[in-house]
Motif scaffolding. Structure first.
Motif, PDB file in Angstrom:
ATOM      1  N   GLN A 160       0.858  -1.173   0.000  1.00 57.61           N
ATOM      2  CA  GLN A 160       0.000   0.000   0.000  1.00 57.61           C
ATOM      3  C   GLN A 160       0.895   1.222   0.000  1.00 57.61           C
ATOM      4  OE1 GLN A 160      -1.325  -0.928   4.303  1.00 57.61           O
ATOM      5  NE2 GLN A 160      -2.005   1.151   3.920  1.00 57.61           N
ATOM      6  N   PHE A 161       0.303   2.388  -0.167  1.00 58.24           N
ATOM      7  CA  PHE A 161       1.085   3.611  -0.162  1.00 58.24           C
ATOM      8  C   PHE A 161       0.986   4.294   1.190  1.00 58.24           C
ATOM      9  CE2 PHE A 161       0.577   3.059  -4.716  1.00 58.24           C
ATOM     10  CZ  PHE A 161       1.861   3.333  -5.163  1.00 58.24           C
ATOM     11  N   GLY A 162       2.135   4.720   1.706  1.00 56.18           N
ATOM     12  CA  GLY A 162       2.214   5.498   2.927  1.00 56.18           C
ATOM     13  C   GLY A 162       2.816   6.846   2.582  1.00 56.18           C
ATOM     14  N   TYR A 163       2.785   7.753   3.543  1.00 49.05           N
ATOM     15  CA  TYR A 163       3.241   9.123   3.286  1.00 49.05           C
ATOM     16  C   TYR A 163       4.432   9.461   4.171  1.00 49.05           C
ATOM     17  CZ  TYR A 163       2.973  14.083   2.215  1.00 49.05           C
ATOM     18  OH  TYR A 163       3.260  15.350   1.784  1.00 49.05           O
ATOM     19  N   SER A 164       5.425  10.123   3.590  1.00 48.81           N
ATOM     20  CA  SER A 164       6.580  10.628   4.329  1.00 48.81           C
ATOM     21  C   SER A 164       6.454  12.141   4.462  1.00 48.81           C
ATOM     22  CB  SER A 164       7.878  10.287   3.598  1.00 48.81           C
ATOM     23  OG  SER A 164       8.962  10.992   4.190  1.00 48.81           O
ATOM     24  N   PHE A 165       6.324  12.611   5.693  1.00 53.67           N
ATOM     25  CA  PHE A 165       6.231  14.052   5.917  1.00 53.67           C
ATOM     26  C   PHE A 165       7.538  14.747   5.591  1.00 53.67           C
ATOM     27  CE2 PHE A 165       3.088  12.301   8.935  1.00 53.67           C
ATOM     28  CZ  PHE A 165       1.960  12.890   8.403  1.00 53.67           C
ATOM     29  N   GLU A 166       8.658  14.115   5.915  1.00 53.70           N
ATOM     30  CA  GLU A 166       9.974  14.723   5.701  1.00 53.70           C
ATOM     31  C   GLU A 166      10.248  14.954   4.221  1.00 53.70           C
ATOM     32  OE1 GLU A 166      11.181  15.699   8.500  1.00 53.70           O
ATOM     33  OE2 GLU A 166       9.961  14.382   9.734  1.00 53.70           O
ATOM     34  N   ASP A 167       9.796  14.007   3.367  1.00 47.76           N
ATOM     35  CA  ASP A 167      10.053  14.093   1.928  1.00 47.76           C
ATOM     36  C   ASP A 167       8.860  14.618   1.136  1.00 47.76           C
ATOM     37  OD1 ASP A 167      12.500  12.913   2.532  1.00 47.76           O
ATOM     38  OD2 ASP A 167      11.767  10.896   2.076  1.00 47.76           O
ATOM     39  N   SER A 168       7.701  14.742   1.771  1.00 51.22           N
ATOM     40  CA  SER A 168       6.453  15.112   1.084  1.00 51.22           C
ATOM     41  C   SER A 168       6.203  14.196  -0.110  1.00 51.22           C
ATOM     42  CB  SER A 168       6.486  16.572   0.625  1.00 51.22           C
ATOM     43  OG  SER A 168       6.599  17.437   1.711  1.00 51.22           O
ATOM     44  N   GLU A 169       6.380  12.890   0.121  1.00 49.52           N
ATOM     45  CA  GLU A 169       6.243  11.878  -0.928  1.00 49.52           C
ATOM     46  C   GLU A 169       5.456  10.674  -0.425  1.00 49.52           C
ATOM     47  OE1 GLU A 169       7.405  11.768  -4.125  1.00 49.52           O
ATOM     48  OE2 GLU A 169       8.380  13.713  -4.016  1.00 49.52           O
ATOM     49  N   PHE A 170       4.815   9.987  -1.361  1.00 51.24           N
ATOM     50  CA  PHE A 170       4.194   8.700  -1.076  1.00 51.24           C
ATOM     51  C   PHE A 170       5.194   7.600  -1.401  1.00 51.24           C
ATOM     52  CE2 PHE A 170       0.418  11.294  -1.562  1.00 51.24           C
ATOM     53  CZ  PHE A 170      -0.382  10.823  -0.537  1.00 51.24           C
ATOM     54  N   TYR A 171       5.268   6.578  -0.532  1.00 47.74           N
ATOM     55  CA  TYR A 171       6.151   5.443  -0.752  1.00 47.74           C
ATOM     56  C   TYR A 171       5.361   4.153  -0.598  1.00 47.74           C
ATOM     57  CZ  TYR A 171      10.064   8.677  -0.239  1.00 47.74           C
ATOM     58  OH  TYR A 171      10.942   9.715  -0.398  1.00 47.74           O
ATOM     59  N   LYS A 172       5.769   3.130  -1.376  1.00 47.81           N
ATOM     60  CA  LYS A 172       5.165   1.810  -1.247  1.00 47.81           C
ATOM     61  C   LYS A 172       5.604   1.198   0.078  1.00 47.81           C
ATOM     62  CE  LYS A 172       5.361   0.766  -6.169  1.00 47.81           C
ATOM     63  NZ  LYS A 172       5.989  -0.108  -7.184  1.00 47.81           N
TER      64      LYS A 172
END
Length: 164
Positions: free
Chosen positions: A45-57
């Motif tokens: 699933q996709f999660g979110y990284s606040f530090e990178d402002s990106e979605f990651y698998k």
């Protein structure tokens, strides 16, 4: 008939006013889903990284661990089950704390806008309780920064490929 439940959570995040946050003020919105996708071998699933402002698998060995994922918690109701949304931290560091729950979006937004400093008595956990609309959450990220989140909406969507 089997249904796939996808829980969508719209969040507003901001670190404005949080004295423990380093760097520029950041605000924005994102959609967090518990929907699972089939990769080469397993589901992710996709999660979110606040530090990178990106979605990651997640889980996916080639992507960094996200700060937050939307976990669907199955609950028995009578003879059936339902899936309720909740936050999870894949890295199992730091956690979430519920800062407030409100009856309306206006009340939640007012509290959110006035919330300027992380309270010392907050209890941070790596798995949240059930997440509902009009709640304000605080998360301490793996980098040690704080994020405040306003849950604007929670939705459950039915699919036709079974529970995932």
């Amino acid at each position: 008939m089997i249904y796939r439940y996808v829980v969508l959570v719209v969040l507003i995040l901001a670190s404005a006013g949080c004295k423990m946050f380093r760097g520029p003020d950041r605000t924005g919105e994102f959609l967090l889903s518990s929907e699972r996708f089939l990769g080469n071998v397993t589901y992710y699933q996709f999660g979110y990284s606040f530090e990178d402002s990106e979605f990651y698998k997640f889980p996916y060995e080639k992507d960094p661990l996200p700060d937050i994922i939307n976990e669907g918690y199955r609950v028995l109701i009578g003879e059936g089950t339902i899936e309720l949304p909740g936050f999870n931290i894949p890295g199992q560091k730091n956690g979430f704390a519920l800062a407030g729950a409100f009856e309306t979006l206006d009340d939640a937004r007012s509290f959110y806008n006035g919330y300027r400093e992380v309270e010392e008595q907050l209890q941070f956990v790596t798995l949240s309780d059930t997440v509902e609309a009009f709640q304000v959450w605080v998360q301490k990220t793996s980098a040690g920064n704080y994020v405040k989140m306003l849950v604007k909406e929670v939705a459950s969507l039915e699919g036709d490929q079974g529970n995932k």
